[in-house]
Write a protein that holds these residues in place. Sequence first.
Motif, mmCIF file in Angstrom:
data_model
loop_
_atom_site.group_PDB
_atom_site.id
_atom_site.type_symbol
_atom_site.label_atom_id
_atom_site.label_comp_id
_atom_site.label_asym_id
_atom_site.label_seq_id
_atom_site.Cartn_x
_atom_site.Cartn_y
_atom_site.Cartn_z
ATOM 1 N N THR A 132 -38.944 16.328 39.153
ATOM 2 C CA THR A 132 -37.388 16.301 39.104
ATOM 3 C C THR A 132 -36.929 16.686 37.869
ATOM 4 N N VAL A 133 -36.572 18.154 37.409
ATOM 5 C CA VAL A 133 -35.913 17.990 35.621
ATOM 6 C C VAL A 133 -34.599 17.460 35.893
ATOM 7 N N LEU A 134 -34.369 16.294 35.057
ATOM 8 C CA LEU A 134 -33.427 15.446 34.620
ATOM 9 C C LEU A 134 -32.977 16.032 33.802
ATOM 10 N N ALA A 135 -33.186 17.004 32.551
ATOM 11 C CA ALA A 135 -31.999 17.490 31.471
ATOM 12 C C ALA A 135 -32.793 18.337 31.246
ATOM 13 N N THR A 136 -31.752 19.845 30.773
ATOM 14 C CA THR A 136 -32.292 21.091 30.327
ATOM 15 C C THR A 136 -31.593 21.588 28.609
ATOM 16 N N SER A 137 -32.151 21.923 28.722
ATOM 17 C CA SER A 137 -30.933 22.939 26.975
ATOM 18 C C SER A 137 -31.117 24.402 26.781
ATOM 19 N N ALA A 138 -30.468 24.785 25.820
ATOM 20 C CA ALA A 138 -29.799 25.765 26.285
ATOM 21 C C ALA A 138 -30.846 26.832 25.623
ATOM 22 N N GLY A 139 -32.060 26.488 25.384
ATOM 23 C CA GLY A 139 -33.160 27.413 25.224
ATOM 24 C C GLY A 139 -34.549 26.191 25.574
ATOM 25 N N CYS A 140 -33.864 25.803 27.280
ATOM 26 C CA CYS A 140 -35.034 25.227 27.606
ATOM 27 C C CYS A 140 -34.770 24.696 29.232
ATOM 28 N N PRO A 141 -35.139 25.278 29.922
ATOM 29 C CA PRO A 141 -34.971 23.902 30.945
ATOM 30 C C PRO A 141 -35.502 23.311 31.446
ATOM 31 N N ARG A 142 -36.747 22.581 30.907
ATOM 32 C CA ARG A 142 -37.435 21.645 31.600
ATOM 33 C C ARG A 142 -37.534 20.802 30.562
ATOM 34 N N ARG A 143 -36.396 19.727 30.154
ATOM 35 C CA ARG A 143 -36.816 19.295 29.005
ATOM 36 C C ARG A 143 -36.689 17.812 28.605
ATOM 37 N N ILE A 144 -36.703 17.545 30.022
ATOM 38 C CA ILE A 144 -36.642 16.239 30.768
ATOM 39 C C ILE A 144 -37.079 15.893 31.647
ATOM 40 N N VAL A 145 -38.696 15.430 32.297
ATOM 41 C CA VAL A 145 -38.971 15.847 33.230
ATOM 42 C C VAL A 145 -40.134 14.612 34.407
ATOM 43 N N ALA A 146 -38.634 14.111 35.270
ATOM 44 C CA ALA A 146 -39.264 13.014 36.814
ATOM 45 C C ALA A 146 -40.375 13.509 37.062
ATOM 46 N N TYR A 147 -41.977 13.011 37.195
ATOM 47 C CA TYR A 147 -42.650 13.310 38.067
ATOM 48 C C TYR A 147 -42.591 12.547 38.974
ATOM 49 N N SER A 148 -42.310 11.270 38.448
ATOM 50 C CA SER A 148 -41.993 10.209 39.884
ATOM 51 C C SER A 148 -41.401 9.291 39.155
ATOM 52 N N ARG A 149 -41.086 8.145 40.184
ATOM 53 C CA ARG A 149 -40.708 6.778 39.458
ATOM 54 C C ARG A 149 -40.823 6.827 38.307
ATOM 55 N N TYR A 150 -42.542 6.432 38.238
ATOM 56 C CA TYR A 150 -42.230 5.953 36.953
ATOM 57 C C TYR A 150 -43.343 6.774 35.568
ATOM 58 N N VAL A 151 -43.540 8.394 35.834
ATOM 59 C CA VAL A 151 -43.982 8.605 35.242
ATOM 60 C C VAL A 151 -43.288 10.013 34.955
ATOM 61 N N TYR A 152 -43.133 10.157 33.254
ATOM 62 C CA TYR A 152 -41.848 11.346 32.168
ATOM 63 C C TYR A 152 -42.676 11.716 32.038
ATOM 64 N N GLY A 153 -42.168 13.137 31.362
ATOM 65 C CA GLY A 153 -42.402 14.244 30.968
ATOM 66 C C GLY A 153 -41.449 14.411 29.505
ATOM 67 N N PHE A 154 -41.537 14.196 28.148
ATOM 68 C CA PHE A 154 -39.635 14.477 28.014
ATOM 69 C C PHE A 154 -40.153 15.678 26.961
ATOM 70 N N GLN A 155 -40.117 16.355 26.952
ATOM 71 C CA GLN A 155 -40.344 18.123 25.638
ATOM 72 C C GLN A 155 -38.738 18.249 24.884
#
Length: 217
Positions: A132-155
């Motif tokens: 689930t994408v939690l946050a986007t920016s003007a230049g990137c549609p995948r800024r903060i991604v939740a892969y599960s309740r406890y696993v996240y990717g912060f671009q």
Amino acid sequence: MSKSLGPDLRLALVATDEESTQRLQTRLNTGTTWVSRLLQHAVYRLLSDPQVHELTACVEADKAVIGICLGAQLVGESLGAAWAPSPDTEIGSFPVTLTAAGREHPFPTGFGDSFDTGHWHNDMPGLTDDATVLATSAGCPRRIVAYSRYVYGFQCHMEFTPDCIEALIEQDEKELAALADRPYVQQPDQLRANDCTEMNTKLMTFLDRLAADYAAR
């Protein structure tokens, strides 16, 4: 070498006029979007490293994990989601916007619909079917991604500090000058003027909430 980690080796002979030759040479110049063979070897070592295998095991066991920048991409890769080039290079401090899912998520509650974070990237993490994408920016549609309740990717880089930014400027100052015409690339004076305090506070809030939620399982 994998093309996803940079250029492969090819040979081409081109016969053209001088102006077109110069334009072609410009396109082939190395820069922040070019990946050297040294970096390819570094990524190979990372993917072969037991610590990276441990990361994969943690993700699969639903342990609490946050990957930042390349770490976000590696989290996605460990789940079978290939990273992708971001639509725009983003370097500096720019706002991210929470998605509907992000506004409903308990960890960024109170952050506001939009807030500034640090950026220094050309790529973004891949998405699994459950991501689930939690946050986007003007230049990137995948800024903060939740892969599960406890696993996240912060671009994004909410951990930036003035010392960190100064080190990055020292390393990439020539590349920054070459990207001066890009809409989401700040130059050294702008980068040094950015205040990281608020984004640091928001990161600590996110981490505290994640840790508390994980501990209460």
